[in-house]
Design a protein around this motif. Structure first.
Motif, short mmCIF file in Angstrom:
data_model
loop_
_atom_site.label_atom_id
_atom_site.label_comp_id
_atom_site.label_asym_id
_atom_site.label_seq_id
_atom_site.Cartn_x
_atom_site.Cartn_y
_atom_site.Cartn_z
N ARG A 140 -3.44 7.04 7.77
CA ARG A 140 -2.65 7.68 6.70
C ARG A 140 -2.08 9.00 7.14
O ARG A 140 -2.73 9.78 7.82
N LEU A 141 -0.85 9.22 6.73
CA LEU A 141 -0.15 10.46 7.05
C LEU A 141 0.41 11.04 5.75
O LEU A 141 1.19 10.39 5.06
N GLU A 180 8.13 11.05 -3.10
CA GLU A 180 9.36 10.30 -3.36
C GLU A 180 10.16 10.18 -2.06
O GLU A 180 10.29 11.13 -1.31
N VAL A 181 10.68 9.00 -1.82
CA VAL A 181 11.52 8.75 -0.65
C VAL A 181 12.86 8.22 -1.13
O VAL A 181 12.91 7.34 -1.99
N ASP A 235 2.41 1.12 16.37
CA ASP A 235 1.39 1.80 15.58
C ASP A 235 1.90 1.81 14.14
O ASP A 235 3.10 1.94 13.89
N VAL A 236 0.98 1.66 13.19
CA VAL A 236 1.37 1.60 11.78
C VAL A 236 0.68 2.74 11.02
O VAL A 236 -0.53 2.92 11.13
N TRP A 237 1.48 3.49 10.28
CA TRP A 237 0.99 4.58 9.44
C TRP A 237 1.33 4.27 8.00
O TRP A 237 2.46 3.87 7.71
N ARG A 284 0.82 -1.21 0.00
CA ARG A 284 0.00 0.00 0.00
C ARG A 284 0.85 1.26 0.00
O ARG A 284 0.34 2.35 0.18
N GLY A 285 2.14 1.14 -0.18
CA GLY A 285 3.02 2.30 -0.20
C GLY A 285 4.03 2.24 0.93
O GLY A 285 4.35 1.18 1.44
#
Length: 71
Positions: free
Chosen positions: A58-59, A37-38, A29-31, A19-20
């Motif tokens: 989502r963040l 771009e990373v 905790d999972v975001w 999912r990205g």
């Protein structure tokens, strides 16, 4: 459910998922991180993410950088 649209700063381990980009905090905790771009050198590293909450998990990141603070 109402989700805050305020800015937050979260730290944790950055990884790639189906999912990205995924940020997992020390508290597990999972975001899902929405970012254009990373740099590949940040994947698998402890990072700090600053941005706006864009959904339940989502963040929308404005900035991602290496977390240089000791654990």
């Amino acid at each position: 459910m109402v989700v805050s649209s305020g800015r937050i700063r979260v730290s944790g381990m950055l990884s790639r998922g189906s999912r990205g980009m995924i940020l997992t905090t020390k508290a597990d905790d999972v975001w899902i991180v929405e970012v254009e771009e990373v740099a590949d050198d940040l994947v698998g590293a402890k990072v700090i993410v600053e941005g706006v909450v864009a959904g339940m998990d989502r963040l929308r990141a404005d900035w991602i950088g290496a977390d240089s603070h000791p654990s």
